[in-house]
Design a protein around this motif. Structure first.
Motif, PDB file in Angstrom:
ATOM      1  N   LEU A  61       1.348   9.797  -5.489  1.00  0.00           N
ATOM      2  CA  LEU A  61       1.834  11.144  -5.170  1.00  0.00           C
ATOM      3  C   LEU A  61       2.848  11.620  -6.197  1.00  0.00           C
ATOM      4  O   LEU A  61       2.832  12.791  -6.599  1.00  0.00           O
ATOM      5  CB  LEU A  61       2.442  11.190  -3.770  1.00  0.00           C
ATOM      6  CG  LEU A  61       1.455  11.084  -2.616  1.00  0.00           C
ATOM      7  CD1 LEU A  61       2.193  11.070  -1.284  1.00  0.00           C
ATOM      8  CD2 LEU A  61       0.441  12.220  -2.652  1.00  0.00           C
ATOM      9  N   ARG A  99       0.908  12.039   2.078  1.00  0.00           N
ATOM     10  CA  ARG A  99       0.227  10.876   2.650  1.00  0.00           C
ATOM     11  C   ARG A  99       0.415  10.911   4.160  1.00  0.00           C
ATOM     12  O   ARG A  99       1.507  11.208   4.661  1.00  0.00           O
ATOM     13  CB  ARG A  99       0.701   9.561   2.022  1.00  0.00           C
ATOM     14  CG  ARG A  99       2.138   9.223   2.129  1.00  0.00           C
ATOM     15  CD  ARG A  99       2.509   7.949   1.357  1.00  0.00           C
ATOM     16  NE  ARG A  99       1.877   6.777   1.898  1.00  0.00           N
ATOM     17  CZ  ARG A  99       2.433   5.988   2.828  1.00  0.00           C
ATOM     18  NH1 ARG A  99       3.640   6.234   3.273  1.00  0.00           N
ATOM     19  NH2 ARG A  99       1.779   4.939   3.267  1.00  0.00           N
ATOM     20  N   ASN A 138       6.599  10.072   3.465  1.00  0.00           N
ATOM     21  CA  ASN A 138       6.644  10.780   2.188  1.00  0.00           C
ATOM     22  C   ASN A 138       8.035  10.816   1.584  1.00  0.00           C
ATOM     23  O   ASN A 138       8.270  11.529   0.606  1.00  0.00           O
ATOM     24  CB  ASN A 138       6.075  12.189   2.364  1.00  0.00           C
ATOM     25  CG  ASN A 138       4.587  12.162   2.537  1.00  0.00           C
ATOM     26  OD1 ASN A 138       3.853  12.075   1.576  1.00  0.00           O
ATOM     27  ND2 ASN A 138       4.131  12.172   3.782  1.00  0.00           N
ATOM     28  N   GLN A 142       0.821  -1.208   0.000  1.00  0.00           N
ATOM     29  CA  GLN A 142       0.000   0.000   0.000  1.00  0.00           C
ATOM     30  C   GLN A 142       0.860   1.265   0.000  1.00  0.00           C
ATOM     31  O   GLN A 142       0.558   2.228  -0.702  1.00  0.00           O
ATOM     32  CB  GLN A 142      -0.941  -0.004   1.218  1.00  0.00           C
ATOM     33  CG  GLN A 142      -1.934   1.133   1.244  1.00  0.00           C
ATOM     34  CD  GLN A 142      -2.974   1.053   0.147  1.00  0.00           C
ATOM     35  OE1 GLN A 142      -3.337  -0.026  -0.323  1.00  0.00           O
ATOM     36  NE2 GLN A 142      -3.456   2.196  -0.292  1.00  0.00           N
ATOM     37  N   ALA A 143       1.933   1.279   0.776  1.00  0.00           N
ATOM     38  CA  ALA A 143       2.790   2.470   0.848  1.00  0.00           C
ATOM     39  C   ALA A 143       3.395   2.790  -0.516  1.00  0.00           C
ATOM     40  O   ALA A 143       3.435   3.955  -0.928  1.00  0.00           O
ATOM     41  CB  ALA A 143       3.892   2.273   1.885  1.00  0.00           C
ATOM     42  N   PRO A 196       0.003   8.360   7.057  1.00  0.00           N
ATOM     43  CA  PRO A 196      -0.294   6.955   7.366  1.00  0.00           C
ATOM     44  C   PRO A 196      -0.922   6.794   8.747  1.00  0.00           C
ATOM     45  O   PRO A 196      -0.741   7.655   9.616  1.00  0.00           O
ATOM     46  CB  PRO A 196       1.102   6.309   7.322  1.00  0.00           C
ATOM     47  CG  PRO A 196       2.019   7.404   7.758  1.00  0.00           C
ATOM     48  CD  PRO A 196       1.419   8.669   7.182  1.00  0.00           C
ATOM     49  N   GLU A 248       0.734   4.341  -2.764  1.00  0.00           N
ATOM     50  CA  GLU A 248       0.437   5.726  -2.415  1.00  0.00           C
ATOM     51  C   GLU A 248       1.570   6.664  -2.830  1.00  0.00           C
ATOM     52  O   GLU A 248       1.320   7.781  -3.306  1.00  0.00           O
ATOM     53  CB  GLU A 248       0.139   5.833  -0.918  1.00  0.00           C
ATOM     54  CG  GLU A 248      -1.163   5.139  -0.571  1.00  0.00           C
ATOM     55  CD  GLU A 248      -1.403   4.929   0.909  1.00  0.00           C
ATOM     56  OE1 GLU A 248      -2.503   4.446   1.250  1.00  0.00           O
ATOM     57  OE2 GLU A 248      -0.510   5.234   1.736  1.00  0.00           O
ATOM     58  N   LYS A 249       2.806   6.217  -2.705  1.00  0.00           N
ATOM     59  CA  LYS A 249       3.939   7.051  -3.125  1.00  0.00           C
ATOM     60  C   LYS A 249       3.949   7.239  -4.644  1.00  0.00           C
ATOM     61  O   LYS A 249       4.237   8.322  -5.143  1.00  0.00           O
ATOM     62  CB  LYS A 249       5.254   6.450  -2.642  1.00  0.00           C
ATOM     63  CG  LYS A 249       5.436   6.579  -1.141  1.00  0.00           C
ATOM     64  CD  LYS A 249       6.736   5.960  -0.672  1.00  0.00           C
ATOM     65  CE  LYS A 249       6.886   6.094   0.831  1.00  0.00           C
ATOM     66  NZ  LYS A 249       8.202   5.644   1.308  1.00  0.00           N
ATOM     67  N   GLU A 263      -5.217   2.029   4.273  1.00  0.00           N
ATOM     68  CA  GLU A 263      -4.840   3.167   3.440  1.00  0.00           C
ATOM     69  C   GLU A 263      -4.481   4.364   4.306  1.00  0.00           C
ATOM     70  O   GLU A 263      -5.001   4.539   5.403  1.00  0.00           O
ATOM     71  CB  GLU A 263      -5.998   3.555   2.521  1.00  0.00           C
ATOM     72  CG  GLU A 263      -6.308   2.515   1.480  1.00  0.00           C
ATOM     73  CD  GLU A 263      -7.424   2.942   0.542  1.00  0.00           C
ATOM     74  OE1 GLU A 263      -7.793   4.130   0.525  1.00  0.00           O
ATOM     75  OE2 GLU A 263      -7.928   2.063  -0.167  1.00  0.00           O
ATOM     76  N   ALA A 264      -3.601   5.202   3.778  1.00  0.00           N
ATOM     77  CA  ALA A 264      -3.249   6.456   4.430  1.00  0.00           C
ATOM     78  C   ALA A 264      -4.342   7.478   4.161  1.00  0.00           C
ATOM     79  O   ALA A 264      -5.152   7.331   3.243  1.00  0.00           O
ATOM     80  CB  ALA A 264      -1.916   6.971   3.898  1.00  0.00           C
ATOM     81  N   GLN A 265      -4.343   8.529   4.974  1.00  0.00           N
ATOM     82  CA  GLN A 265      -5.176   9.680   4.688  1.00  0.00           C
ATOM     83  C   GLN A 265      -4.339  10.624   3.826  1.00  0.00           C
ATOM     84  O   GLN A 265      -3.135  10.440   3.682  1.00  0.00           O
ATOM     85  CB  GLN A 265      -5.579  10.384   5.986  1.00  0.00           C
ATOM     86  CG  GLN A 265      -6.446   9.518   6.887  1.00  0.00           C
ATOM     87  CD  GLN A 265      -6.829  10.268   8.146  1.00  0.00           C
ATOM     88  OE1 GLN A 265      -7.631  11.198   8.102  1.00  0.00           O
ATOM     89  NE2 GLN A 265      -6.215   9.871   9.247  1.00  0.00           N
ATOM     90  N   TRP A 266      -4.987  11.635   3.271  1.00  0.00           N
ATOM     91  CA  TRP A 266      -4.293  12.587   2.410  1.00  0.00           C
ATOM     92  C   TRP A 266      -4.446  13.989   2.970  1.00  0.00           C
ATOM     93  O   TRP A 266      -5.481  14.319   3.556  1.00  0.00           O
ATOM     94  CB  TRP A 266      -4.870  12.544   0.995  1.00  0.00           C
ATOM     95  CG  TRP A 266      -4.833  11.173   0.403  1.00  0.00           C
ATOM     96  CD1 TRP A 266      -5.867  10.284   0.316  1.00  0.00           C
ATOM     97  CD2 TRP A 266      -3.710  10.495  -0.162  1.00  0.00           C
ATOM     98  NE1 TRP A 266      -5.457   9.112  -0.279  1.00  0.00           N
ATOM     99  CE2 TRP A 266      -4.131   9.218  -0.583  1.00  0.00           C
ATOM    100  CE3 TRP A 266      -2.380  10.851  -0.360  1.00  0.00           C
ATOM    101  CZ2 TRP A 266      -3.278   8.302  -1.186  1.00  0.00           C
ATOM    102  CZ3 TRP A 266      -1.525   9.939  -0.969  1.00  0.00           C
ATOM    103  CH2 TRP A 266      -1.977   8.683  -1.371  1.00  0.00           C
TER     104      TRP A 266
END
Length: 167
Positions: A89, A162, A145, A81-82, A164, A85-86, A112-115
């Motif tokens: 971004l 992100r 990040n 997941q990380a 987390p 998300e990266k 999932e991370a928040q944004w």
């Protein structure tokens, strides 16, 4: 999966050099379908190269850019997941990109991370206080990040980060 919105005017300036710049200038001068397609292809390659330069795996990824809508579509599979998300971004925090169409599949799902979109006056401590209730948790956001952030003080308005979940 879905569409993420970004500030089109904020982010890495990838389209101002090399092939992407030449394609952008050609499309601006006389926007034929062929020139717009060349711009989209050159911009997609520039974004793919940027993701790879951050040490994120691009094996099995397909990154495309649609110039008329300023939309990146990224598909394929990633390990975790990380990483997903990266990559999102990296694709979205590019000047000239307004949306990212997330079609990525995660091999090892996790929460999932928040944004958070940075606004003028933000710093990582203030953001940590907002999300975690503790300004001293800013290193969690900084680490989440990396490598896109090289220093905790190098954030800018319009940048998406992100956030987390705390473990």
């Amino acid at each position: 999966m879905g569409i993420m919105s970004f500030f089109k005017s904020a982010g890495e300036k990838l389209f101002g050099t090399g092939e992407a710049k030449a394609a952008q200038e050609a499309a601006a001068a006389a926007p034929t379908p062929e020139k717009v397609a060349a711009l989209s292809a050159a911009a997609g390659k520039a974004i793919t190269d940027y993701v790879a330069s951050q040490g994120l795996s691009t094996a099995g990824l397909d990154v495309g850019f649609d110039a008329p809508t300023a939309t990146v579509t990224v598909s394929g599979s990633v390990d975790d997941q990380a990483t997903k998300e990266k990559i999102l971004l990296c694709c979205g925090n590019v000047a000239g990109v307004e949306k990212v169409n997330d079609m990525l599949v995660v091999n090892t799902p996790a929460p999932e991370a928040q944004w958070h979109t940075v606004v003028s006056g933000d710093n990582l401590s203030k953001i940590a206080k907002k999300f975690y209730g503790d300004a001293n948790k800013y290193p969690v956001i900084f680490e989440a990040n990396k490598p896109m952030l090289a220093h905790p003080d190098k954030i800018y308005p319009g940048q998406m980060l992100r956030i987390p979940p705390l473990s």
